[in-house]
Design a protein around this motif. Structure first.
Motif, PDB file in Angstrom:
ATOM      1  N   GLU A 248       0.812   3.829  -3.068  1.00 37.89           N
ATOM      2  CA  GLU A 248       0.415   5.225  -2.872  1.00 37.89           C
ATOM      3  C   GLU A 248       1.522   6.172  -3.302  1.00 37.89           C
ATOM      4  O   GLU A 248       1.253   7.222  -3.895  1.00 37.89           O
ATOM      5  CB  GLU A 248       0.015   5.462  -1.418  1.00 37.89           C
ATOM      6  CG  GLU A 248      -1.335   4.853  -1.072  1.00 37.89           C
ATOM      7  CD  GLU A 248      -1.703   5.029   0.387  1.00 37.89           C
ATOM      8  OE1 GLU A 248      -0.844   5.451   1.194  1.00 37.89           O
ATOM      9  OE2 GLU A 248      -2.861   4.724   0.721  1.00 37.89           O
ATOM     10  N   GLU A 249       2.763   5.828  -3.026  1.00 36.50           N
ATOM     11  CA  GLU A 249       3.869   6.692  -3.453  1.00 36.50           C
ATOM     12  C   GLU A 249       3.956   6.745  -4.966  1.00 36.50           C
ATOM     13  O   GLU A 249       4.053   7.819  -5.556  1.00 36.50           O
ATOM     14  CB  GLU A 249       5.191   6.191  -2.866  1.00 36.50           C
ATOM     15  CG  GLU A 249       5.343   6.460  -1.389  1.00 36.50           C
ATOM     16  CD  GLU A 249       6.647   5.892  -0.829  1.00 36.50           C
ATOM     17  OE1 GLU A 249       7.471   5.397  -1.608  1.00 36.50           O
ATOM     18  OE2 GLU A 249       6.815   5.962   0.386  1.00 36.50           O
TER      19      GLU A 249
ATOM     20  N   VAL B 211       0.839  -1.207   0.000  1.00 36.08           N
ATOM     21  CA  VAL B 211       0.000   0.000   0.000  1.00 36.08           C
ATOM     22  C   VAL B 211       0.870   1.252   0.000  1.00 36.08           C
ATOM     23  O   VAL B 211       0.621   2.207  -0.741  1.00 36.08           O
ATOM     24  CB  VAL B 211      -0.983  -0.013   1.195  1.00 36.08           C
ATOM     25  CG1 VAL B 211      -1.643   1.337   1.385  1.00 36.08           C
ATOM     26  CG2 VAL B 211      -2.025  -1.092   1.008  1.00 36.08           C
ATOM     27  N   LYS B 212       1.913   1.227   0.804  1.00 37.68           N
ATOM     28  CA  LYS B 212       2.814   2.379   0.882  1.00 37.68           C
ATOM     29  C   LYS B 212       3.480   2.630  -0.474  1.00 37.68           C
ATOM     30  O   LYS B 212       3.491   3.761  -0.975  1.00 37.68           O
ATOM     31  CB  LYS B 212       3.880   2.119   1.949  1.00 37.68           C
ATOM     32  CG  LYS B 212       4.852   3.257   2.136  1.00 37.68           C
ATOM     33  CD  LYS B 212       5.857   2.919   3.214  1.00 37.68           C
ATOM     34  CE  LYS B 212       6.938   3.953   3.291  1.00 37.68           C
ATOM     35  NZ  LYS B 212       8.034   3.543   4.166  1.00 37.68           N
TER      36      LYS B 212
ATOM     37  N   ARG C  13       1.597   5.983  -7.128  1.00 39.54           N
ATOM     38  CA  ARG C  13       0.391   6.615  -7.639  1.00 39.54           C
ATOM     39  C   ARG C  13       0.475   8.123  -7.497  1.00 39.54           C
ATOM     40  O   ARG C  13       0.110   8.878  -8.405  1.00 39.54           O
ATOM     41  CB  ARG C  13      -0.828   6.072  -6.899  1.00 39.54           C
ATOM     42  CG  ARG C  13      -2.121   6.639  -7.379  1.00 39.54           C
ATOM     43  CD  ARG C  13      -3.271   6.040  -6.644  1.00 39.54           C
ATOM     44  NE  ARG C  13      -4.523   6.666  -7.019  1.00 39.54           N
ATOM     45  CZ  ARG C  13      -5.616   6.639  -6.313  1.00 39.54           C
ATOM     46  NH1 ARG C  13      -5.625   5.984  -5.177  1.00 39.54           N
ATOM     47  NH2 ARG C  13      -6.711   7.230  -6.710  1.00 39.54           N
ATOM     48  N   GLY C  14       0.953   8.550  -6.338  1.00 42.60           N
ATOM     49  CA  GLY C  14       1.101   9.986  -6.108  1.00 42.60           C
ATOM     50  C   GLY C  14       2.053  10.612  -7.111  1.00 42.60           C
ATOM     51  O   GLY C  14       1.796  11.678  -7.658  1.00 42.60           O
TER      52      GLY C  14
END
Length: 188
Positions: A66-67, A62-63, A69-70
């Motif tokens: 999200e990174e 997830v981390k 994706r960001g």
């Protein structure tokens, strides 16, 4: 069996109410059965309980997601911002100039076309009026000719009737005379 907390062996109960004492149905804490059960619990935990490992991997995934994706969203937003800036600075003014030039030409052409259409429509209306006037005059002429023809026919009919009447009178007179002659001869 949640990975981070204490494991409860199969044959023992967990401490209740926060107490320190353990209840052991198999005997004291140092008995061999207790050690076997404890070892079985650890084996069970390591072989069958994968939740702690899965939770760690899930958090890592997830981390990372999200990174990434960001960063991807930041790149997309940056590209959009650049495209919008370029559009506002270059494309829109060029389109506006082209549109202004072309709209003037189009407006002039439309006005010329509108004028031509108005002239054509006026000519068509004039031709329709002339045609309608001609039809009306022709119809009036035909009506007049028909009335003259009917008058002439009535006159001819009257003449024929008169001739017929005269011929009938002559024939009557002739037959009357023939009868008289016949009556003379019949007395002989």
């Amino acid at each position: 069996m949640s990975g981070g907390g204490l494991e409860t062996p199969v044959g023992c109960e967990a401490p209740s109410g926060g107490g320190v004492k353990k209840r052991d149905s198999l005997g004291t804490a140092g008995s061999p059965a207790h050690l076997i059960i404890k070892d079985l619990g650890e084996i069970h935990s390591r072989l069958l309980d994968h939740r702690p490992v899965i939770q760690g991997e899930t958090r890592y995934f997830v981390k990372e997601f999200e990174e990434k994706r960001g960063l991807r969203e930041m790149r997309v937003l940056e590209n959009l911002k650049n495209m919008i800036h370029e559009t506002n600075e270059h494309t829109v003014p060029k389109c506006r100039e082209t549109m202004q030039d072309n709209l003037n030409q189009v407006l002039q052409r439309l006005q010329a076309a509108n004028h031509s259409v108005c002239r054509l429509q006026q000519r068509e209306q004039e031709q329709k009026k002339i045609h309608n006037d001609h039809l009306l005059a022709s119809e009036n002429q035909h009506i007049t000719q028909w009335e003259d023809f009917m008058r002439e026919q009535r006159n001819k009919q009257a003449e024929v009737d008169e001739e017929h009447r005269k011929a009938m009178e002559r024939l009557k007179a002739q037959y009357a005379e023939m009868e008289k002659d016949l009556a003379k001869f019949s007395t002989f």
